[in-house]
Write an enzyme that holds these catalytic residues in place. Structure first.
Site, PDB file in Angstrom:
ATOM      1  N   GLU A   1      30.886 -31.600 -27.672  1.00 32.14           N
ATOM      2  CA  GLU A   1      29.865 -30.573 -27.510  1.00 32.14           C
ATOM      3  C   GLU A   1      30.271 -29.693 -26.332  1.00 32.14           C
ATOM      4  OE1 GLU A   1      26.986 -30.166 -29.362  1.00 32.14           O
ATOM      5  OE2 GLU A   1      27.812 -31.724 -30.672  1.00 32.14           O
TER       6      GLU A   1
ATOM      7  N   LEU B   1      33.341 -45.261 -12.258  1.00 30.84           N
ATOM      8  CA  LEU B   1      33.635 -43.947 -12.860  1.00 30.84           C
ATOM      9  C   LEU B   1      35.143 -43.804 -12.985  1.00 30.84           C
ATOM     10  CD1 LEU B   1      32.781 -40.989 -13.677  1.00 30.84           C
ATOM     11  CD2 LEU B   1      33.131 -40.389 -11.268  1.00 30.84           C
TER      12      LEU B   1
ATOM     13  N   ARG C   1      36.711 -19.875 -23.908  1.00 35.36           N
ATOM     14  CA  ARG C   1      38.059 -20.267 -24.349  1.00 35.36           C
ATOM     15  C   ARG C   1      38.268 -21.740 -24.078  1.00 35.36           C
ATOM     16  NH1 ARG C   1      39.295 -15.584 -21.613  1.00 35.36           N
ATOM     17  NH2 ARG C   1      39.603 -16.627 -19.619  1.00 35.36           N
TER      18      ARG C   1
ATOM     19  N   ARG D   1      41.400 -16.038  -2.444  1.00 33.73           N
ATOM     20  CA  ARG D   1      41.176 -16.919  -3.598  1.00 33.73           C
ATOM     21  C   ARG D   1      41.162 -18.404  -3.198  1.00 33.73           C
ATOM     22  NH1 ARG D   1      41.535 -15.195  -8.596  1.00 33.73           N
ATOM     23  NH2 ARG D   1      42.395 -17.186  -9.253  1.00 33.73           N
TER      24      ARG D   1
ATOM     25  N   ASP E   1      35.988 -23.286 -13.653  1.00 32.53           N
ATOM     26  CA  ASP E   1      36.454 -21.895 -13.610  1.00 32.53           C
ATOM     27  C   ASP E   1      35.553 -21.036 -12.713  1.00 32.53           C
ATOM     28  OD1 ASP E   1      38.062 -19.781 -14.215  1.00 32.53           O
ATOM     29  OD2 ASP E   1      37.347 -19.517 -16.274  1.00 32.53           O
ATOM     30  N   GLY E   2      36.147 -19.972 -12.175  1.00 34.77           N
ATOM     31  CA  GLY E   2      35.364 -18.993 -11.417  1.00 34.77           C
ATOM     32  C   GLY E   2      35.541 -19.076  -9.905  1.00 34.77           C
TER      33      GLY E   2
ATOM     34  N   HIS F   1      38.936 -21.960  -4.100  1.00 40.81           N
ATOM     35  CA  HIS F   1      39.387 -23.291  -4.537  1.00 40.81           C
ATOM     36  C   HIS F   1      38.889 -24.382  -3.583  1.00 40.81           C
ATOM     37  CE1 HIS F   1      41.578 -21.479  -7.696  1.00 40.81           C
ATOM     38  NE2 HIS F   1      42.520 -20.945  -6.955  1.00 40.81           N
TER      39      HIS F   1
ATOM     40  N   GLY G   1      38.064 -18.017  -8.101  1.00 39.02           N
ATOM     41  CA  GLY G   1      38.613 -16.745  -7.610  1.00 39.02           C
ATOM     42  C   GLY G   1      37.522 -15.689  -7.503  1.00 39.02           C
TER      43      GLY G   1
ATOM     44  N   GLU H   1      50.021 -23.528 -17.232  1.00 37.30           N
ATOM     45  CA  GLU H   1      50.108 -22.063 -17.143  1.00 37.30           C
ATOM     46  C   GLU H   1      49.868 -21.569 -15.709  1.00 37.30           C
ATOM     47  OE1 GLU H   1      48.372 -23.666 -19.664  1.00 37.30           O
ATOM     48  OE2 GLU H   1      50.052 -23.287 -21.024  1.00 37.30           O
TER      49      GLU H   1
HETATM   50  C1  FPP Z   1      40.024 -21.837 -12.079  1.00 37.26           C
HETATM   51  O1  FPP Z   1      39.364 -20.814 -11.363  1.00 37.26           O
HETATM   52  C2  FPP Z   1      40.298 -22.953 -11.176  1.00 37.26           C
HETATM   53  C3  FPP Z   1      41.534 -23.472 -10.929  1.00 37.26           C
HETATM   54  C4  FPP Z   1      42.757 -22.963 -11.542  1.00 37.26           C
HETATM   55  C5  FPP Z   1      41.714 -24.561  -9.963  1.00 37.26           C
HETATM   56  C6  FPP Z   1      40.600 -25.580  -9.919  1.00 37.26           C
HETATM   57  C7  FPP Z   1      40.756 -26.393  -8.701  1.00 37.26           C
HETATM   58  C8  FPP Z   1      39.756 -26.848  -7.933  1.00 37.26           C
HETATM   59  C9  FPP Z   1      38.318 -26.670  -8.183  1.00 37.26           C
HETATM   60  C10 FPP Z   1      40.074 -27.616  -6.726  1.00 37.26           C
HETATM   61  C11 FPP Z   1      39.968 -29.105  -6.972  1.00 37.26           C
HETATM   62  C12 FPP Z   1      41.309 -29.534  -7.153  1.00 37.26           C
HETATM   63  C13 FPP Z   1      41.842 -30.747  -7.089  1.00 37.26           C
HETATM   64  C14 FPP Z   1      43.274 -30.789  -6.984  1.00 37.26           C
HETATM   65  C15 FPP Z   1      41.139 -32.025  -7.150  1.00 37.26           C
HETATM   66  P1  FPP Z   1      40.081 -19.418 -11.216  1.00 37.26           P
HETATM   67  O2  FPP Z   1      40.887 -19.422  -9.972  1.00 37.26           O
HETATM   68  O3  FPP Z   1      40.873 -19.091 -12.441  1.00 37.26           O
HETATM   69  O4  FPP Z   1      38.858 -18.449 -11.082  1.00 37.26           O
HETATM   70  P2  FPP Z   1      38.782 -16.929 -11.551  1.00 37.26           P
HETATM   71  O5  FPP Z   1      38.859 -16.940 -13.053  1.00 37.26           O
HETATM   72  O6  FPP Z   1      37.448 -16.486 -11.054  1.00 37.26           O
HETATM   73  O7  FPP Z   1      39.921 -16.211 -10.915  1.00 37.26           O
END
Ligand code: FPP
Length: 248
Positions: free
Chosen positions: A205, A133, A192, A35, A22-23, A39, A25, A69
């Site tokens: 954990e 892995l 969450r 954004r 997460d994070g 990614h 964006g 979602e």
């Molecule tokens: C959540 O951050 C992240 C996602 C919804 C996408 C995660 C995807 C990657 C890290 C790319 C790797 C992907 C593949 C297909 C191997 P967010 O966009 O919700 O961040 P925010 O909460 O700061 O907006």
């Protein structure tokens, strides 16, 4: 480092790590970038964490790349994430094969474009003999959907009520063949579960860090593994020392 070149705690490292990446964006926003740049930076970081798993002997890594979602995000972002998945497979598959990574997919492939489905299935097929892995890629995945999918499959297989056990349920989930995650990491500070591995996380954990996913590199990952190695996992029981008074 110990004699085998591994960190001193490594025999207590988790076998299975799952990550809510997460994070991305917010990482991009902080830099005035779109954004999708977040990614992409998150994808580069994933490469580092996969390497770190191989280095530290983690056997299973489950990543939450696209949730059921996430379809509700702007079309540009959804399309971008689909493209990232295709590009990652195209660009990284040969190196992943060399590293001994086996790719498995968690979630529903049917709603994805034919080209994406074919690439995922090809990556799964081409890596199926690897065992260094196991990389579970949760893409179009939701924990509630996974449970409904499992129940429907059981009914289709005429499983009787008496036959339903914890073990059988686990065999019907997308994660069949992977042990439950020992450690779940969530970056960017949110507290969450976000519909991730809701059955499998019963006794996992948690490690939550404020760091945004693109900045969560090898050192922070190692810190999470080291902290896990200090944890006392009781699975709802008590330590025997609490009865004997022995503190071991
Ligand atoms: C959540 O951050 C992240 C996602 C919804 C996408 C995660 C995807 C990657 C890290 C790319 C790797 C992907 C593949 C297909 C191997 P967010 O966009 O919700 O961040 P925010 O909460 O700061 O907006």
């Amino acid at each position: 480092m110990s004699e085998n070149g591994q960190p001193p705690n490594s025999e207590k490292y988790p076998q299975h790590v799952a990550i809510i990446m997460d994070g991305n964006g917010r990482w991009a926003k902080r830099r005035g970038l779109p954004r999708l740049a977040g990614h992409k930076a998150g994808t580069d970081n994933l490469r580092k964490i996969i390497k770190a798993c191989v280095e530290f002997g983690v056997k299973y890594l489950t990543i939450y790349a696209f949730s059921t979602e996430n379809w509700g995000r702007p079309k540009e972002e959804v399309d971008g994430l689909m493209r990232i998945l295709e590009d990652v497979i195209e660009r990284e598959l040969s190196e992943l094969k060399e590293q001994g990574v086996q790719i498995r997919h968690l979630g529903c492939l049917d709603q994805l474009a034919g080209s994406v489905q074919r690439k995922v299935l090809n990556a799964v097929e081409q890596t199926k003999e690897n065992s260094t892995l196991i990389l579970n890629v949760a893409f179009n995945y939701g924990g509630r959907d996974e449970i409904i999918h499992a129940v429907k499959k059981m009914l289709g297989d005429h499983i009787t009520a008496d036959a339903v056990t914890h073990e059988l349920m686990s065999e019907y989930l997308y994660t069949a063949g992977s042990p439950d995650p020992d450690l779940i990491i969530r970056t960017s500070g949110e507290l969450r579960i976000s519909n991730f591995l809701i059955w499998q996380a019963a006794y996992s954990e948690w490690y939550v860090t404020e760091t945004y996913w693109p900045d969560f590199g090898r050192e922070e990952f190692k810190k999470a593994l080291d902290e896990y190695a200090q944890r006392d996992r009781r699975f709802g029981k008590v330590e025997s020392s609490e009865y004997t008074g022995v503190n071991d």
